[in-house]
Design a protein around this motif. Structure first.
Motif, short mmCIF file in Angstrom:
data_model
loop_
_atom_site.label_atom_id
_atom_site.label_comp_id
_atom_site.label_asym_id
_atom_site.label_seq_id
_atom_site.Cartn_x
_atom_site.Cartn_y
_atom_site.Cartn_z
N ARG A 13 0.76 -1.20 -0.01
CA ARG A 13 -0.03 -0.06 0.18
C ARG A 13 0.95 1.29 0.01
O ARG A 13 1.85 1.18 0.34
CB ARG A 13 -0.80 -0.02 1.40
N LEU A 14 0.10 2.54 -0.48
CA LEU A 14 0.89 3.47 -0.38
C LEU A 14 1.60 4.00 1.16
O LEU A 14 2.47 4.52 1.15
CB LEU A 14 0.08 4.74 -0.85
N HIS A 15 0.88 3.83 2.01
CA HIS A 15 1.40 3.91 3.39
C HIS A 15 1.38 2.76 3.96
O HIS A 15 0.40 2.27 4.74
CB HIS A 15 0.46 5.12 4.25
N PRO A 16 2.26 1.85 4.04
CA PRO A 16 2.48 0.55 4.70
C PRO A 16 2.30 0.60 6.13
O PRO A 16 2.30 1.62 6.68
CB PRO A 16 3.93 0.01 4.42
N TRP A 199 -7.84 9.25 4.68
CA TRP A 199 -8.37 8.24 4.95
C TRP A 199 -7.07 7.10 4.56
O TRP A 199 -7.11 6.11 4.99
CB TRP A 199 -9.37 7.99 3.88
N ALA A 200 -6.26 7.78 3.46
CA ALA A 200 -5.13 7.03 3.15
C ALA A 200 -3.99 6.66 4.08
O ALA A 200 -3.70 5.63 4.46
CB ALA A 200 -4.45 7.46 2.06
N ARG A 207 -3.12 0.58 -3.53
CA ARG A 207 -1.56 -0.30 -3.82
C ARG A 207 -1.14 0.21 -4.85
O ARG A 207 -1.34 0.79 -5.95
CB ARG A 207 -2.14 -2.09 -4.01
N LEU A 208 0.55 0.02 -4.68
CA LEU A 208 1.57 0.35 -5.33
C LEU A 208 2.04 -0.57 -6.45
O LEU A 208 1.97 -1.65 -6.24
CB LEU A 208 2.76 1.23 -4.87
#
Ligand code: HEM
Length: 214
Positions: A13-16, A199-200, A207-208
């Protein structure tokens, strides 16, 4: 199992999870440090006549505020070391925060001042975000270093001289707080204007591509 292999295919994900945990611990620790710092400051001001209001001071006055400040310090410093290590080792800092192009910086500032804040692609920070994140990370490190100097000026006398003396270290510590508070006002305002980013930072975001670093 099926979910795990799908995750592996699509990348992280963008922010693990570690980033989200460290970000929110940092936000909590920073607020404790800032508001307790105001309680300590008011006992011996740097800018004559300038005091922080009682309702904003964690602890109320110097002695209890110092206890909060020292407790928060450990959380901030340990979490900060974990975040810096993670950012460097995984390549996240290089991928997310660099490069910063001057032309893009100017055009993004212009757009932001005209309240044109599109931020369509959450996976790429714009030049202003990159610059602000780097500035606040440097300010955070500076707060820990100057804080050490004014906490233990005898043990860290070399550091105190390097910073130009005890009073200068105090002023730098105060200025660092002002930079972080300024960042926080803009940062929270922007995240409320573009709530998908908020929210992210809570749920992880999109997902990247697998080629991207965490
Ligand atoms: C307390 C309220 C806060 C809120 C609501 C908040 C919100 C957010 C959001 C939504 C993002 C993701 C931005 C995006 O994807 O476009 C973010 C990232 C970030 N925030 Fe905050 N934040 C807060 C406090 C702080 C504080 C106190 C700091 C540091 C002093 C900070 C430093 C950062 C940094 C460095 C990033 C980038 C993280 C990375 O990608 O590695 N935030 N924040």
């Amino acid at each position: 199992m099926a979910v795990r292999s799908a995750d592996a295919r699509q990348g992280r994900r963008l922010h693990p999870v570690p980033i989200r945990i460290m970000h929110w611990i940092n936000a909590f620790a920073m607020i404790v440090m800032i508001t307790s710092g105001w309680g300590i400051y008011d006992d011996d001001v740097i800018v004559r006549g300038f005091l922080f209001p009682g309702w904003a001071r964690l602890g109320g006055w110097a002695a209890p505020s110092l206890l909060y400040h020292f407790a928060g310090m450990w959380l901030l410093a340990l979490n900060g070391v974990a975040y810096l290590t993670y950012g460097v080792v995984t390549g996240r800092f290089r991928e997310r925060f660099l490069p910063i192009r001057a032309r893009e910086l100017v055009s993004t500032v212009r757009d932001t001042l005209h309240l044109r804040i599109a931020h369509e692609d959450l996976t790429t920070y714009n030049a202003v975000q990159k610059a602000l994140y780097i500035i606040v990370i440097v300010a955070g490190v500076s707060q820990v270093v100057t804080g050490l100097a004014i906490w233990k000026p005898v043990q860290f006398s070399g550091l105190v001289s390097l910073l130009g003396g005890f009073q200068t270290a105090r002023v730098i510590h105060f200025a660092g707080m002002a930079v972080i508070v300024g960042f926080l006002l803009v940062h929270v305002l922007l995240s409320l204007l573009v709530p998908r980013t908020l929210w992210a930072m809570l749920a992880g975001g999109p997902r990247l591509d697998r080629s991207r670093t965490p």
